[in-house]
Enzyme design. Structure first.
Site, PDB file in Angstrom:
ATOM      1  CD  GLU A 182      -2.202  -1.591   2.771  1.00 37.43           C
ATOM      2  OE1 GLU A 182      -2.074  -0.719   3.660  1.00 37.43           O
ATOM      3  OE2 GLU A 182      -2.629  -2.735   2.987  1.00 37.43           O
ATOM      4  CG  HIS A 233      -0.874   2.309  14.437  1.00 28.62           C
ATOM      5  ND1 HIS A 233      -2.149   1.958  14.720  1.00 28.62           N
ATOM      6  CD2 HIS A 233      -0.863   2.694  13.139  1.00 28.62           C
ATOM      7  CE1 HIS A 233      -2.906   2.137  13.641  1.00 28.62           C
ATOM      8  NE2 HIS A 233      -2.149   2.573  12.664  1.00 28.62           N
ATOM      9  CB  SER A 286      -5.796  -6.693  -0.034  1.00 30.11           C
ATOM     10  OG  SER A 286      -6.887  -5.981  -0.564  1.00 30.11           O
ATOM     11  CD  GLU A 287      -3.340  -4.905   5.513  1.00 33.60           C
ATOM     12  OE1 GLU A 287      -4.499  -5.358   5.347  1.00 33.60           O
ATOM     13  OE2 GLU A 287      -3.111  -3.697   5.662  1.00 33.60           O
ATOM     14  CG  ASP A 312       1.117  -2.580  15.125  1.00 39.73           C
ATOM     15  OD1 ASP A 312       1.045  -2.627  16.356  1.00 39.73           O
ATOM     16  OD2 ASP A 312       2.069  -2.033  14.520  1.00 39.73           O
TER      17      ASP A 312
END
Lengths: 321, 337
Positions: free
Chosen positions: A32, A131, A61-62, A87
């Protein structure tokens, strides 16, 4: 001829990928915002240089980013997979843990998955519980992957190149607050995986750490040096494989080991190093990490998760006492 | 369809899959299963064995159009896909027996059956896990300029409720990749019926929502599957982007071989058996004038081939214990510490 320049930790990473992409057309980047240079500038200019087909902007869309990286690697590419922060990499865990890490073994060596999964880790100021995590111990526990966590621009350059060249799946954890750190980078210095670096020499005790925590350790060493305590400070650089030889030789010499890391202390990688050192050398061991709490938002809460120089120095004195 | 050539080839593909799985099921009886059932004797095929009995028309009809250089990703129910893609039957049986001569050297077994040499990139123990891997393989085909090569991704109806299904379809459409998604809709998600667990109209509708052309087909009619797949494979090969084939079939057996599927309405199974794809194909071929003796010979040859494979697998050596430490990773490989 050696080219030495002053670069930031993120610029050093860009240079490493640039060199690998120049040398090998199979190296691609996907993730991304990578076309805009990545959210930390760690891909700056690469899409302009190599095109949108090799530096691939992806949807959020990990699972697909990591999974597609596995498929690309099986089909002959050498992908760099961007997860933004460790994370978020958790959204692609099956694809890393069950697919990338296991593929070569469970298919009897028919396939290889040479991908580098970059997943910036560690406390990111005021970024709270989702995070700011340090999850390197999870990955070190996982057969099939290499785990890298550089602390300097030079190491980020050298280790990223080594990671891209090694042919195994690599979990590559840069620290979220080291991106602007500047330092000398010599392009000709190769940094092998699995080799630690001695940052300070001393005989009073061995102190082992990695990533940004090296800075707190260095400050602790300064304080201890003023008291006449000379510390053998080791930057592990690679958590798997970790440099047992260097660490255990130091422990055998000093008789005392302290491991300090930013991650939660319970079940952290410090426990692995401490147990190994105690088993192999009989040295006294101690480990120091964060309490087992999520990282809080307010400064006073976040500070509870920080392992500072004072705490490290205090732990060292206790170990010596 | 030329009954004396393509038709009998499809019949042979289905019959070989059925014969292989019947033998594997028999060899899995006895011993302690992964699901806790215990019986006398020792099973030769151990662990979870997911059978595709009744679903053979889908891999047979689709894979008839594939080349070795095409990739294929599979599910945990992957024997049929692997055989149809061209893998050697005896080496597959060796892998199910856990022997050193199996495709994976005994490291994978049934659930991870694979033959990379024919482009079959592996069965997978995680539902929907093959979808992102497939789009990555297809993405690589495009980037490497392997024009005309495609990736076929088999998955079940249970997979469409997992996130990676959505992510992979979106990915394939966004980048215009040469992927044929094949949903083998066998109506069961492990031991739960898929229908009540699935909102909307299922795989085809979800593909259509992402602008991926989807076609439903009677997945128990091998000729229909073959004909529809011919068109879709040609479109994907031609650079039209991803397509989805939604094949309606039925899982005759339980989720794993020791699962007797007592949770299922017997009438549902009885109705499904009326449409068994092999019996239907046989009737169709006889109607087209193929001699019964020809089809009998195909069945006998499959049984002989499987019998030979069982003997080969039985006689094959176990892996060396040290093999457990190989092919883990190169950097920091295979060690305790």
């Amino acid at each position: 001829m050696a080219v030495t320049t002053t670069l930031s930790y993120s610029e050093a990473a860009v240079l490493a990928i640039q060199r690998e992409m120049e040398a090998d057309a199979r190296v691609v980047v996907l993730g991304e915002d990578v076309g805009r240079g990545g959210i930390f500038g760690q891909y700056k200019g690469l899409q302009q240089a190599f095109g949108a087909e090799r530096v691939i902007d992806t949807p959020i869309s990990e699972a697909a980013i990591m999974g597609a990286g596995v498929g690309m690697a099986l089909a002959g590419l050498r992908p760099v997979v961007e997860m933004r922060v460790v994370d978020f990499a958790l959204c692609g865990m099956d694809e890393l843990v069950n697919q990338a890490a296991k593929n070569r073994f469970m298919f009897g060596g028919q396939g290889r998955v040479p991908l580098v999964a970059r997943m910036p880790g560690g406390i990111w100021d005021a970024s709270a519980a989702q995070h700011s995590q340090s999850l390197e111990a999870w990955f070190a526990h996982l057969p099939g992957v290499v785990v890298v966590s550089p602390s300097t621009p030079q190491d980020n350059y050298g280790l990223l190149r080594a990671a891209l060249a090694c042919g195994d799946p690599v979990v590559y954890i840069e620290h979220k607050t080291l991106w602007g750190l500047r330092g000398e980078v010599d392009e000709d210095i190769a940094v092998p995986l699995g080799k630690a670096r001695r940052m300070r020499e001393g005989n009073a005790l061995t102190l082992v750490s990695w990533s940004r925590q090296m800075q707190a350790c260095a400050a602790a060493c300064d304080a201890l040096a003023a008291e006449g305590i000379a510390v053998d400070l080791i930057d592990l650089r690679t958590l798997w494989p970790w440099d047992r030889e260097t660490v255990l030789a130091s422990c055998a010499r000093t008789g005392r080991l302290l491991v300090a890391h930013e991650a939660v202390q319970a079940a952290g990688f410090g426990a692995e190093i401490a147990a190994s050192a105690a088993e192999a050398t009989g040295c006294r061991v101690a480990r120091l990490g964060a309490p087992r709490i999520p990282v809080g938002y307010a400064p006073v809460l976040e500070a509870q998760s920080r392992v500072g120089a004072e705490a490290i120095a205090a732990a060292a004195r206790k170990l010596l006492g | 369809m030329d009954p004396s050539n393509s038709g009998t080839a499809l019949y042979r593909a289905m019959v070989r899959i059925r014969a292989f799985e019947n033998a594997a099921e028999a060899a899995s009886q006895g011993g302690v299963s992964a699901y806790g059932q215990q019986a006398a004797g020792a099973a030769k095929v151990r662990g979870p064995l997911h059978l595709s009995t009744g679903q053979e028309a889908v891999p047979a009809g689709v894979c008839a159009h594939l080349r070795t250089s095409d990739y294929l990703t599979s599910t945990h129910r992957g024997h049929g896909h692997t055989l149809a893609k061209g893998a050697d039957l005896a080496r597959m049986m060796c892998e199910l027996f856990g022997k050193a001569t199996g495709f994976n050297g005994g490291k994978g077994g049934s659930m991870h059956i694979a033959d990379f040499s024919v482009g079959m990139l592996g069965a997978n123990g995680v539902v929907a896990a093959g979808l992102p891997i497939a789009v990555g393989a297809a993405h690589a085909q495009k980037l490497l300029g392997k024009n005309g090569d495609i990736t076929v991704c088999f998955f079940g109806d249970g997979a469409i409720n997992r996130g990676p299904f959505l992510e992979a379809l979106n990915w394939a459409r966004v980048y215009g990749l040469p992927v044929l998604f094949v949903c083998e809709d066998n109506r069961w998600s492990a031991t739960t019926a898929s229908g009540p667990m699935t909102a909307g109209e299922g795989a085809s509708a979800r593909a259509a929502s992402m602008d991926i052309a989807a076609t439903q087909v009677d997945g128990n009619d091998v000729f229909a599957v073959h004909e529809t797949a011919a068109r879709l494979v040609a479109e994907v090969r031609g650079g039209a982007g991803p397509r989805l084939l939604h094949a309606l079939t039925y899982r005759v057996k339980g989720h794993v071989s020791v699962d007797l599927a007592a949770y299922r309405d017997p009438a549902e199974l009885a109705a499904a058996l009326e449409t068994d794809p092999i019996a239907r194909a046989r009737g169709h071929l006889l109607d087209m004038g193929v001699a019964a003796a020809t089809l009998d010979a195909i069945e006998n040859a499959a049984r002989d081939e499987v019998d030979t494979a069982l003997a080969v697998a039985d006689a094959a050596p176990w892996p060396e214990p040290g093999a457990a430490f190989t092919d883990v990773q190169t950097t920091g490989a295979g060690q305790w510490l």
